[in-house]
Motif scaffolding. Structure first.
Motif, PDB file in Angstrom:
ATOM      1  N   MET A   1       0.829  -1.209   0.000  1.00  0.00           N
ATOM      2  CA  MET A   1       0.000   0.000   0.000  1.00  0.00           C
ATOM      3  C   MET A   1       0.860   1.254   0.000  1.00  0.00           C
ATOM      4  O   MET A   1       0.615   2.203  -0.747  1.00  0.00           O
ATOM      5  CB  MET A   1      -0.899   0.055   1.249  1.00  0.00           C
ATOM      6  CG  MET A   1      -2.133  -0.791   1.194  1.00  0.00           C
ATOM      7  SD  MET A   1      -3.370  -0.339   2.444  1.00  0.00           S
ATOM      8  CE  MET A   1      -2.446  -0.227   3.952  1.00  0.00           C
ATOM      9  N   GLU A   2       1.877   1.250   0.862  1.00  0.00           N
ATOM     10  CA  GLU A   2       2.725   2.433   1.005  1.00  0.00           C
ATOM     11  C   GLU A   2       3.577   2.669  -0.246  1.00  0.00           C
ATOM     12  O   GLU A   2       3.759   3.811  -0.682  1.00  0.00           O
ATOM     13  CB  GLU A   2       3.588   2.306   2.256  1.00  0.00           C
ATOM     14  CG  GLU A   2       2.769   2.431   3.535  1.00  0.00           C
ATOM     15  CD  GLU A   2       3.525   2.045   4.797  1.00  0.00           C
ATOM     16  OE1 GLU A   2       4.724   1.700   4.694  1.00  0.00           O
ATOM     17  OE2 GLU A   2       2.913   2.081   5.885  1.00  0.00           O
ATOM     18  N   GLN A   3       4.059   1.581  -0.847  1.00  0.00           N
ATOM     19  CA  GLN A   3       4.856   1.727  -2.076  1.00  0.00           C
ATOM     20  C   GLN A   3       4.013   2.288  -3.217  1.00  0.00           C
ATOM     21  O   GLN A   3       4.435   3.201  -3.936  1.00  0.00           O
ATOM     22  CB  GLN A   3       5.450   0.374  -2.479  1.00  0.00           C
ATOM     23  CG  GLN A   3       6.618  -0.063  -1.601  1.00  0.00           C
ATOM     24  CD  GLN A   3       7.031  -1.499  -1.867  1.00  0.00           C
ATOM     25  OE1 GLN A   3       6.530  -2.139  -2.787  1.00  0.00           O
ATOM     26  NE2 GLN A   3       7.946  -2.012  -1.053  1.00  0.00           N
ATOM     27  N   ALA A   4       2.793   1.752  -3.374  1.00  0.00           N
ATOM     28  CA  ALA A   4       1.911   2.209  -4.450  1.00  0.00           C
ATOM     29  C   ALA A   4       1.519   3.671  -4.242  1.00  0.00           C
ATOM     30  O   ALA A   4       1.505   4.469  -5.190  1.00  0.00           O
ATOM     31  CB  ALA A   4       0.668   1.328  -4.523  1.00  0.00           C
ATOM     32  N   THR A   5       1.226   4.027  -3.002  1.00  0.00           N
ATOM     33  CA  THR A   5       0.861   5.411  -2.692  1.00  0.00           C
ATOM     34  C   THR A   5       2.045   6.338  -2.930  1.00  0.00           C
ATOM     35  O   THR A   5       1.888   7.428  -3.502  1.00  0.00           O
ATOM     36  CB  THR A   5       0.383   5.532  -1.233  1.00  0.00           C
ATOM     37  OG1 THR A   5      -0.734   4.653  -1.028  1.00  0.00           O
ATOM     38  CG2 THR A   5      -0.034   6.959  -0.893  1.00  0.00           C
ATOM     39  N   GLY A   6       3.230   5.902  -2.530  1.00  0.00           N
ATOM     40  CA  GLY A   6       4.439   6.698  -2.735  1.00  0.00           C
ATOM     41  C   GLY A   6       4.704   6.956  -4.203  1.00  0.00           C
ATOM     42  O   GLY A   6       5.090   8.067  -4.596  1.00  0.00           O
TER      43      GLY A   6
END
Length: 204
Positions: A111-116
């Motif tokens: 989730m955090e990678q995609a959002t980043g």
């Protein structure tokens, strides 16, 4: 949209409305309060069904029974009142209700990678995926809403009076974000009564 008509309790709100929006275009919808702008947008986004007329995507008629149907077709709307959970992180808000799962657990790293990646694409580096939404400014929260739209591969983003709650210096960020959406080939419908913004931003 072709020949869209809508009434509520016998009161005619929309009559014979046509609207074409193309990829990479910012199309302004302008009118006084009560003119039917929000009703028209809610039909595009599956909140209301039209009484008359058709909605087409790529020349194919579509019928939305629910906002999720519109979302699956690539249509997202950003309301004046943001739909965010302040206690959750940016990434948690972006993927709310469709969290990636790995081995039975929410995959926070994914989730955090995609959002980043999406924040990077928009050129937004003043906050990150792990920041709590409640600590963000109104303009930054608007960025989160745009990232949410992009995370579901939105092809059309409807913005309802997006500058209404922004300070003057924050409007520049909004302009920049809309420019990035245009570069990505995303169509934007921009609802506003501020004519300066309309002439600054809109192709039509």
């Amino acid at each position: 949209m072709r020949g869209i008509g809508k009434s509520f309790l016998g009161v005619r709100v929309l009559s014979g409305v046509d609207l074409d929006v193309t990829a990479g275009e910012v199309h302004a919808v302008v009118g006084e309060n009560g003119a039917g702008k929000s009703t028209l947008m809610k039909i595009i986004c599956g909140v209301h069904a039209p009484d008359e007329g058709t909605v087409e995507i790529d020349g194919r008629p579509v019928s939305f029974g629910h906002p999720l149907d519109a979302q699956r077709s690539g249509i997202a709307i950003i309301y004046q009142e943001f739909n965010l959970l302040p206690e959750r992180t940016v990434a948690e808000n972006v993927f709310l209700g469709r969290e990636p799962v790995r081995r039975g657990l929410v995959d926070r790293a994914a989730m955090e990678q995609a959002t980043g990646r999406l924040l990077d694409e928009l050129g937004e580096h003043s906050f990150g995926p792990r920041d709590a939404v409640k600590r963000l400014s109104v303009a930054q929260q608007q960025v989160v809403e745009i990232v949410k739209a992009l995370s579901v591969n939105a092809r059309l983003v409807v913005m309802d009076e997006p500058s209404a709650a922004l300070a003057e210096h924050e409007v520049e960020l909004l302009y920049r974000l809309i420019g990035r959406l245009r570069e990505r080939g995303v169509a934007v419908v921009y609802i506003s009564h501020r004519l300066r913004e309309v002439f600054d931003l809109a192709d039509r």
